[in-house]
Motif scaffolding. Structure first.
Motif, PDB file in Angstrom:
ATOM      1  N   TYR A 118       0.761  -1.271  -0.074  1.00  0.00           N
ATOM      2  CA  TYR A 118      -0.060  -0.013   0.092  1.00  0.00           C
ATOM      3  C   TYR A 118       0.827   1.213  -0.072  1.00  0.00           C
ATOM      4  O   TYR A 118       0.221   2.355  -0.334  1.00  0.00           O
ATOM      5  CB  TYR A 118      -1.054   0.151   1.221  1.00  0.00           C
ATOM      6  CG  TYR A 118      -1.944  -1.287   1.195  1.00  0.00           C
ATOM      7  CD1 TYR A 118      -3.260  -1.133   0.368  1.00  0.00           C
ATOM      8  CD2 TYR A 118      -1.619  -2.317   1.853  1.00  0.00           C
ATOM      9  CE1 TYR A 118      -4.108  -2.049   0.444  1.00  0.00           C
ATOM     10  CE2 TYR A 118      -2.547  -3.411   1.729  1.00  0.00           C
ATOM     11  CZ  TYR A 118      -3.576  -3.372   0.920  1.00  0.00           C
ATOM     12  OH  TYR A 118      -4.427  -4.335   0.973  1.00  0.00           O
ATOM     13  N   PHE A 119       1.991   1.163   0.211  1.00  0.00           N
ATOM     14  CA  PHE A 119       3.035   2.400   0.203  1.00  0.00           C
ATOM     15  C   PHE A 119       4.109   2.179  -0.945  1.00  0.00           C
ATOM     16  O   PHE A 119       5.051   2.926  -0.678  1.00  0.00           O
ATOM     17  CB  PHE A 119       3.619   2.418   1.681  1.00  0.00           C
ATOM     18  CG  PHE A 119       2.529   2.015   2.798  1.00  0.00           C
ATOM     19  CD1 PHE A 119       1.958   3.204   3.099  1.00  0.00           C
ATOM     20  CD2 PHE A 119       2.709   1.017   3.394  1.00  0.00           C
ATOM     21  CE1 PHE A 119       0.961   3.075   4.182  1.00  0.00           C
ATOM     22  CE2 PHE A 119       1.637   0.785   4.184  1.00  0.00           C
ATOM     23  CZ  PHE A 119       0.692   1.784   4.630  1.00  0.00           C
ATOM     24  N   ALA A 120       4.135   1.201  -1.831  1.00  0.00           N
ATOM     25  CA  ALA A 120       4.795   1.153  -3.028  1.00  0.00           C
ATOM     26  C   ALA A 120       5.034   2.283  -3.817  1.00  0.00           C
ATOM     27  O   ALA A 120       4.419   3.219  -3.895  1.00  0.00           O
ATOM     28  CB  ALA A 120       4.481  -0.131  -3.783  1.00  0.00           C
ATOM     29  N   PRO A 121       6.459   2.753  -4.039  1.00  0.00           N
ATOM     30  CA  PRO A 121       7.663   1.658  -3.690  1.00  0.00           C
ATOM     31  C   PRO A 121       8.182   1.846  -2.417  1.00  0.00           C
ATOM     32  O   PRO A 121       9.057   0.949  -1.971  1.00  0.00           O
ATOM     33  CB  PRO A 121       8.654   2.359  -5.049  1.00  0.00           C
ATOM     34  CG  PRO A 121       8.227   3.912  -4.824  1.00  0.00           C
ATOM     35  CD  PRO A 121       6.871   3.782  -4.804  1.00  0.00           C
ATOM     36  N   GLY A 146       2.983  14.490  -0.586  1.00  0.00           N
ATOM     37  CA  GLY A 146       2.905  14.290  -1.799  1.00  0.00           C
ATOM     38  C   GLY A 146       1.558  13.415  -2.035  1.00  0.00           C
ATOM     39  O   GLY A 146       0.456  13.912  -1.353  1.00  0.00           O
ATOM     40  N   HIS A 147       1.295  12.725  -2.772  1.00  0.00           N
ATOM     41  CA  HIS A 147       0.208  11.830  -3.198  1.00  0.00           C
ATOM     42  C   HIS A 147       0.126  10.156  -2.595  1.00  0.00           C
ATOM     43  O   HIS A 147      -0.597   9.416  -2.842  1.00  0.00           O
ATOM     44  CB  HIS A 147       0.068  11.386  -4.787  1.00  0.00           C
ATOM     45  CG  HIS A 147      -0.235  13.116  -5.486  1.00  0.00           C
ATOM     46  ND1 HIS A 147      -1.397  13.658  -5.093  1.00  0.00           N
ATOM     47  CD2 HIS A 147       0.324  13.821  -6.188  1.00  0.00           C
ATOM     48  CE1 HIS A 147      -1.544  14.977  -5.773  1.00  0.00           C
ATOM     49  NE2 HIS A 147      -0.479  14.975  -6.491  1.00  0.00           N
ATOM     50  N   ALA A 148       1.381  10.232  -1.617  1.00  0.00           N
ATOM     51  CA  ALA A 148       1.505   8.942  -1.011  1.00  0.00           C
ATOM     52  C   ALA A 148       0.469   8.750  -0.135  1.00  0.00           C
ATOM     53  O   ALA A 148      -0.319   9.668   0.380  1.00  0.00           O
ATOM     54  CB  ALA A 148       2.923   8.823  -0.446  1.00  0.00           C
ATOM     55  N   ARG A 149       0.252   7.394   0.624  1.00  0.00           N
ATOM     56  CA  ARG A 149      -0.542   7.189   1.839  1.00  0.00           C
ATOM     57  C   ARG A 149       0.043   7.455   3.141  1.00  0.00           C
ATOM     58  O   ARG A 149      -0.483   7.663   4.194  1.00  0.00           O
ATOM     59  CB  ARG A 149      -0.978   5.537   1.771  1.00  0.00           C
ATOM     60  CG  ARG A 149      -1.940   5.416   0.595  1.00  0.00           C
ATOM     61  CD  ARG A 149      -2.594   4.067   0.804  1.00  0.00           C
ATOM     62  NE  ARG A 149      -3.666   3.763  -0.295  1.00  0.00           N
ATOM     63  CZ  ARG A 149      -3.549   2.953  -1.206  1.00  0.00           C
ATOM     64  NH1 ARG A 149      -2.498   2.145  -1.477  1.00  0.00           N
ATOM     65  NH2 ARG A 149      -4.847   2.782  -1.817  1.00  0.00           N
ATOM     66  N   VAL A 160      -0.148   9.073   8.483  1.00  0.00           N
ATOM     67  CA  VAL A 160      -0.626   8.192   7.497  1.00  0.00           C
ATOM     68  C   VAL A 160      -2.082   8.900   7.004  1.00  0.00           C
ATOM     69  O   VAL A 160      -2.941   9.355   7.968  1.00  0.00           O
ATOM     70  CB  VAL A 160      -0.910   6.892   8.127  1.00  0.00           C
ATOM     71  CG1 VAL A 160      -1.667   5.987   6.945  1.00  0.00           C
ATOM     72  CG2 VAL A 160       0.375   6.117   8.465  1.00  0.00           C
ATOM     73  N   VAL A 161      -2.657   8.644   5.808  1.00  0.00           N
ATOM     74  CA  VAL A 161      -3.862   9.503   5.438  1.00  0.00           C
ATOM     75  C   VAL A 161      -4.559   8.346   5.106  1.00  0.00           C
ATOM     76  O   VAL A 161      -4.122   6.925   4.548  1.00  0.00           O
ATOM     77  CB  VAL A 161      -3.561  10.451   4.614  1.00  0.00           C
ATOM     78  CG1 VAL A 161      -2.743  11.534   4.992  1.00  0.00           C
ATOM     79  CG2 VAL A 161      -3.214   9.945   3.183  1.00  0.00           C
ATOM     80  N   GLY A 162      -5.963   8.532   4.857  1.00  0.00           N
ATOM     81  CA  GLY A 162      -6.911   7.784   4.235  1.00  0.00           C
ATOM     82  C   GLY A 162      -8.162   8.226   3.937  1.00  0.00           C
ATOM     83  O   GLY A 162      -8.481   9.344   4.247  1.00  0.00           O
ATOM     84  N   ALA A 163      -9.043   7.548   2.984  1.00  0.00           N
ATOM     85  CA  ALA A 163     -10.220   8.239   2.709  1.00  0.00           C
ATOM     86  C   ALA A 163     -11.230   8.502   3.933  1.00  0.00           C
ATOM     87  O   ALA A 163     -12.172   9.407   4.235  1.00  0.00           O
ATOM     88  CB  ALA A 163     -11.053   7.577   1.679  1.00  0.00           C
TER      89      ALA A 163
END
Length: 231
Positions: A118-121, A146-149, A160-163
Protein backbone atom coordinates in the motif's frame (compact mmCIF):
# COMPACT_ATOMS: atom_id res chain seq x y z
CA UNK A 1 -15.58 29.38 18.36
CA UNK A 2 -15.89 27.30 15.17
CA UNK A 3 -18.69 27.80 12.69
CA UNK A 4 -19.45 24.08 12.67
CA UNK A 5 -20.00 21.31 15.19
CA UNK A 6 -19.07 17.65 14.84
CA UNK A 7 -21.86 15.12 15.16
CA UNK A 8 -21.92 12.59 18.02
CA UNK A 9 -21.07 9.84 15.50
CA UNK A 10 -18.04 11.78 14.21
CA UNK A 11 -16.84 12.41 17.76
CA UNK A 12 -17.22 8.71 18.58
CA UNK A 13 -15.32 7.65 15.46
CA UNK A 14 -12.38 9.90 16.34
CA UNK A 15 -12.27 8.57 19.90
CA UNK A 16 -12.48 4.97 18.68
CA UNK A 17 -9.66 5.54 16.21
CA UNK A 18 -7.46 7.07 18.91
CA UNK A 19 -8.05 4.13 21.23
CA UNK A 20 -7.50 1.62 18.43
CA UNK A 21 -4.10 3.15 17.70
CA UNK A 22 -3.30 2.94 21.40
CA UNK A 23 -4.37 -0.70 21.78
CA UNK A 24 -2.23 -1.68 18.79
CA UNK A 25 0.86 0.01 20.25
CA UNK A 26 1.00 2.46 17.36
CA UNK A 27 0.88 5.50 19.67
CA UNK A 28 1.82 6.04 23.30
CA UNK A 29 1.91 9.33 25.20
CA UNK A 30 2.17 11.04 21.83
CA UNK A 31 0.05 10.80 18.72
CA UNK A 32 -3.27 12.06 17.42
CA UNK A 33 -5.83 11.49 14.69
CA UNK A 34 -8.37 13.60 12.86
CA UNK A 35 -11.38 13.46 10.58
CA UNK A 36 -12.26 15.91 7.83
CA UNK A 37 -15.67 17.48 8.52
CA UNK A 38 -15.90 19.45 5.27
CA UNK A 39 -13.75 21.64 3.01
CA UNK A 40 -13.01 24.06 5.84
CA UNK A 41 -12.89 22.13 9.10
CA UNK A 42 -11.41 19.02 10.71
CA UNK A 43 -12.08 17.26 14.00
CA UNK A 44 -8.99 16.23 15.98
CA UNK A 45 -8.96 13.99 19.05
CA UNK A 46 -8.56 15.47 22.51
CA UNK A 47 -4.96 16.59 23.28
CA UNK A 48 -4.03 13.69 25.53
CA UNK A 49 -2.49 10.21 25.14
CA UNK A 50 -4.79 8.64 22.52
CA UNK A 51 -5.16 5.32 24.28
CA UNK A 52 -6.40 7.08 27.44
CA UNK A 53 -9.23 8.93 25.74
CA UNK A 54 -12.62 7.95 27.10
CA UNK A 55 -15.51 10.34 26.39
CA UNK A 56 -13.43 13.48 25.92
CA UNK A 57 -14.64 15.48 22.95
CA UNK A 58 -12.39 16.21 20.02
CA UNK A 59 -11.77 19.78 18.89
CA UNK A 60 -13.01 21.35 15.67
CA UNK A 61 -10.09 23.06 13.90
CA UNK A 62 -10.10 25.26 10.79
CA UNK A 63 -8.17 23.72 7.90
CA UNK A 64 -6.90 27.17 7.01
CA UNK A 65 -6.14 29.42 9.95
CA UNK A 66 -4.72 29.46 13.45
CA UNK A 67 -5.02 26.51 15.78
CA UNK A 68 -7.55 26.93 18.60
CA UNK A 69 -6.17 27.22 22.13
CA UNK A 70 -5.08 23.92 23.60
CA UNK A 71 -4.71 22.09 20.28
CA UNK A 72 -1.36 20.34 19.80
CA UNK A 73 1.08 22.15 17.53
CA UNK A 74 1.59 19.19 15.22
CA UNK A 75 -2.07 19.40 14.18
CA UNK A 76 -0.67 21.92 11.69
CA UNK A 77 0.42 18.84 9.71
CA UNK A 78 -3.21 17.74 9.47
CA UNK A 79 -4.22 21.21 8.28
CA UNK A 80 -1.61 21.27 5.56
CA UNK A 81 -2.50 17.78 4.29
CA UNK A 82 -6.23 18.47 4.13
CA UNK A 83 -5.58 21.77 2.35
CA UNK A 84 -3.56 20.00 -0.35
CA UNK A 85 -5.38 16.67 -0.70
CA UNK A 86 -9.12 16.66 -1.40
CA UNK A 87 -9.01 12.85 -1.44
CA UNK A 88 -7.92 12.69 2.22
CA UNK A 89 -10.73 12.31 4.73
CA UNK A 90 -8.64 11.38 7.77
CA UNK A 91 -5.12 11.65 9.18
CA UNK A 92 -3.36 9.53 11.82
CA UNK A 93 -0.15 10.74 13.47
CA UNK A 94 1.53 7.76 15.10
CA UNK A 95 4.72 6.43 16.68
CA UNK A 96 5.03 2.85 15.32
CA UNK A 97 8.12 1.22 16.89
CA UNK A 98 9.56 -0.62 13.87
CA UNK A 99 8.87 2.33 11.58
CA UNK A 100 10.69 4.51 14.12
CA UNK A 101 13.69 2.18 14.29
CA UNK A 102 14.17 2.08 10.52
CA UNK A 103 13.66 5.82 10.20
CA UNK A 104 16.63 6.59 12.42
CA UNK A 105 18.78 5.12 9.64
CA UNK A 106 16.85 7.02 6.97
CA UNK A 107 15.06 3.84 5.84
CA UNK A 108 11.39 3.24 5.08
CA UNK A 109 10.07 -0.26 4.31
CA UNK A 110 9.72 -1.54 0.76
CA UNK A 111 6.89 -3.88 -0.33
CA UNK A 112 8.04 -7.37 0.67
CA UNK A 113 4.61 -8.70 1.69
CA UNK A 114 0.97 -7.67 1.39
CA UNK A 115 0.72 -4.78 3.88
CA UNK A 116 3.81 -3.13 2.44
CA UNK A 117 2.29 -2.85 -1.03
CA UNK A 118 0.00 0.00 0.00
CA UNK A 119 3.06 2.26 0.22
CA UNK A 120 4.95 1.09 -2.88
CA UNK A 121 7.62 1.79 -3.85
CA UNK A 122 8.12 3.01 -0.24
CA UNK A 123 6.81 5.77 2.00
CA UNK A 124 8.72 9.04 1.53
CA UNK A 125 10.97 10.23 4.37
CA UNK A 126 10.82 13.65 6.03
CA UNK A 127 14.51 13.83 6.88
CA UNK A 128 14.35 16.16 9.87
CA UNK A 129 14.47 14.98 13.49
CA UNK A 130 12.94 18.14 14.96
CA UNK A 131 9.38 18.28 16.31
CA UNK A 132 7.01 19.87 13.82
CA UNK A 133 5.75 22.94 15.62
CA UNK A 134 5.63 25.59 12.90
CA UNK A 135 3.64 26.12 9.71
CA UNK A 136 6.74 25.97 7.44
CA UNK A 137 7.69 22.60 8.95
CA UNK A 138 4.13 21.29 8.54
CA UNK A 139 4.13 22.46 4.94
CA UNK A 140 7.36 20.54 4.39
CA UNK A 141 5.88 17.33 5.81
CA UNK A 142 2.74 17.68 3.65
CA UNK A 143 4.80 18.38 0.54
CA UNK A 144 7.01 15.37 1.26
CA UNK A 145 3.89 13.20 1.61
CA UNK A 146 2.73 14.32 -1.82
CA UNK A 147 0.19 11.81 -3.15
CA UNK A 148 1.44 8.92 -0.98
CA UNK A 149 -0.51 7.18 1.79
CA UNK A 150 2.14 7.82 4.44
CA UNK A 151 5.17 9.91 5.22
CA UNK A 152 7.78 8.70 7.71
CA UNK A 153 9.46 11.30 9.91
CA UNK A 154 13.08 10.54 10.78
CA UNK A 155 13.20 9.41 14.41
CA UNK A 156 9.71 10.81 14.90
CA UNK A 157 7.10 8.30 13.74
CA UNK A 158 4.77 8.65 10.80
CA UNK A 159 1.74 10.40 9.36
CA UNK A 160 -0.75 8.21 7.49
CA UNK A 161 -3.78 9.32 5.49
CA UNK A 162 -6.94 7.65 4.28
CA UNK A 163 -10.31 8.38 2.76
CA UNK A 164 -11.80 7.49 6.16
CA UNK A 165 -10.46 7.20 9.67
CA UNK A 166 -10.97 3.46 9.50
CA UNK A 167 -8.69 3.44 6.46
CA UNK A 168 -6.05 5.70 8.04
CA UNK A 169 -5.89 3.47 11.13
CA UNK A 170 -5.69 0.30 9.03
CA UNK A 171 -2.94 1.76 6.85
CA UNK A 172 -1.01 2.75 9.99
CA UNK A 173 -1.07 -0.89 11.09
CA UNK A 174 -0.01 -1.98 7.57
CA UNK A 175 2.92 0.45 7.61
CA UNK A 176 4.16 -0.86 10.94
CA UNK A 177 3.81 -4.46 9.77
CA UNK A 178 5.82 -3.64 6.64
CA UNK A 179 8.51 -2.13 8.87
CA UNK A 180 8.44 -5.20 11.15
CA UNK A 181 9.13 -7.47 8.16
CA UNK A 182 11.80 -5.09 6.85
CA UNK A 183 13.57 -5.16 10.23
CA UNK A 184 13.36 -8.96 10.42
CA UNK A 185 14.74 -9.50 6.91
CA UNK A 186 17.62 -7.13 7.53
CA UNK A 187 18.38 -8.74 10.90
CA UNK A 188 18.49 -12.20 9.27
CA UNK A 189 20.62 -10.85 6.40
CA UNK A 190 18.44 -12.54 3.81
CA UNK A 191 20.21 -11.09 0.83
CA UNK A 192 18.02 -13.00 -1.62
CA UNK A 193 14.83 -11.41 -0.23
CA UNK A 194 13.77 -8.90 -2.85
CA UNK A 195 10.99 -6.36 -2.88
CA UNK A 196 7.92 -6.98 -5.01
CA UNK A 197 7.89 -5.58 -8.50
CA UNK A 198 5.83 -2.45 -9.10
CA UNK A 199 3.36 -4.54 -11.08
CA UNK A 200 2.93 -7.16 -8.34
CA UNK A 201 2.64 -4.49 -5.65
CA UNK A 202 -0.05 -2.62 -7.58
CA UNK A 203 -2.10 -5.80 -8.00
CA UNK A 204 -1.71 -6.76 -4.34
CA UNK A 205 -2.59 -3.35 -2.87
CA UNK A 206 -6.33 -3.96 -3.03
CA UNK A 207 -9.03 -2.84 -0.62
CA UNK A 208 -11.59 -5.27 -2.09
CA UNK A 209 -12.89 -8.09 0.09
CA UNK A 210 -13.39 -5.86 3.14
CA UNK A 211 -9.65 -5.55 3.68
CA UNK A 212 -10.00 -2.24 5.53
CA UNK A 213 -13.22 -3.15 7.29
CA UNK A 214 -11.79 -6.38 8.69
CA UNK A 215 -8.68 -4.65 9.99
CA UNK A 216 -10.86 -1.96 11.59
CA UNK A 217 -13.00 -4.67 13.20
CA UNK A 218 -9.84 -6.27 14.58
CA UNK A 219 -8.34 -3.03 15.90
CA UNK A 220 -11.58 -1.69 17.38
CA UNK A 221 -12.81 -4.97 18.91
CA UNK A 222 -14.24 -4.47 22.39
CA UNK A 223 -14.17 -0.67 22.18
CA UNK A 224 -16.44 1.10 24.65
CA UNK A 225 -18.19 2.99 21.82
CA UNK A 226 -18.26 0.20 19.26
CA UNK A 227 -21.80 0.97 18.08
CA UNK A 228 -21.82 4.72 18.74
CA UNK A 229 -19.97 5.71 15.56
CA UNK A 230 -22.76 4.24 13.46
CA UNK A 231 -25.64 5.73 15.41
Amino acid sequence: MSAIEASPAQQATVRMAARALGRAGLVHAYGHCSLRLNHDYLLVCAPMPPGLIQREAGVVVPIRGELPDGVLGEVRIHQQIYARRNDVGAVARSMPPSVMSLSTAGITPVPRHGPGTYFAPSAPLWDDVQLVRSTPQAEGVAETLGHARAVVMRGNGAVVVGATLEEAVAFTWFLEDAARVECAIRAMRLENASAMSAEDAARRATTAGRVIERMWDYLSAGDLELNSSHA
